[in-house]
Design a protein around this motif. Sequence first.
Motif, short mmCIF file in Angstrom:
data_model
loop_
_atom_site.label_atom_id
_atom_site.label_comp_id
_atom_site.label_asym_id
_atom_site.label_seq_id
_atom_site.Cartn_x
_atom_site.Cartn_y
_atom_site.Cartn_z
N THR A 1 0.84 -1.19 0.00
CA THR A 1 0.00 0.00 0.00
C THR A 1 0.88 1.25 0.00
N PRO A 2 0.73 2.12 -1.01
CA PRO A 2 1.51 3.36 -1.00
C PRO A 2 1.15 4.22 0.22
N GLN A 3 2.10 4.93 0.73
CA GLN A 3 1.90 5.80 1.89
C GLN A 3 0.77 6.80 1.64
N SER A 4 0.62 7.26 0.39
CA SER A 4 -0.42 8.23 0.07
C SER A 4 -1.83 7.67 0.24
N GLU A 5 -1.96 6.35 0.25
CA GLU A 5 -3.28 5.71 0.39
C GLU A 5 -3.47 5.07 1.75
N LYS A 6 -2.57 5.32 2.68
CA LYS A 6 -2.61 4.59 3.95
C LYS A 6 -3.86 4.86 4.79
N TYR A 7 -4.53 5.98 4.59
CA TYR A 7 -5.72 6.28 5.39
C TYR A 7 -7.01 5.80 4.74
N THR A 8 -6.94 5.31 3.51
CA THR A 8 -8.14 4.85 2.83
C THR A 8 -8.08 3.38 2.43
N ALA A 9 -6.93 2.75 2.58
CA ALA A 9 -6.77 1.37 2.13
C ALA A 9 -7.36 0.37 3.12
N ILE A 10 -8.27 -0.44 2.63
CA ILE A 10 -8.83 -1.53 3.43
C ILE A 10 -8.93 -2.77 2.55
N THR A 11 -8.97 -3.91 3.18
CA THR A 11 -9.31 -5.15 2.50
C THR A 11 -10.65 -5.57 3.08
N ALA A 12 -11.65 -5.65 2.23
CA ALA A 12 -13.00 -6.00 2.70
C ALA A 12 -13.50 -7.22 1.93
N ASN A 13 -14.00 -8.18 2.64
CA ASN A 13 -14.57 -9.39 2.05
C ASN A 13 -15.78 -9.81 2.85
N MET A 14 -16.63 -10.58 2.22
CA MET A 14 -17.74 -11.17 2.93
C MET A 14 -17.48 -12.67 2.99
#
Length: 141
Positions: free
Chosen positions: A75-88
């Motif tokens: 994950t790039p540092q610029s995306e660290k506050y929005t990056a999630i892994t979501a699954n059901m």
Amino acid sequence: MNVYKGKITFNKEQCVLCQTCAFVCPAGAINISCVEPHKSYDFIIWHNTCTVCGNCTYFCPTGAIALSNTLAEATPQSEKYTAITANMVEYGECQKCHEPMINVPQTMLQKGFKNVSEELVSLFNLCPKCRRDHTFAKRAL
């Protein structure tokens, strides 16, 4: 300048919803919440909170969570506050009675048994009650 942080990856086919990963995560980066009881659960990894300590990967009994070491998956540092892994993660159903149940992944069977035959796999496609009934009937006859 982009600074990269490793990323935790998740394979929902391997997950048995034991929630060990959420329990051992010191940062609280893993959230498992019920969407519909005995049907489906949301599984979320908050990459901004994750400290990449590796506890979740170490303690996961099925290998559903892994630490990526490839730069393409980081994950790039610029995306660290929005990056999630979501699954059901969804329950399967018993092959006999069709009640909801958590499927046992092949990797877990391989850890527990020396030889994984088709008969063993079909046995673990039954819910615990049907598995007991099947095993008892086989021994009693």
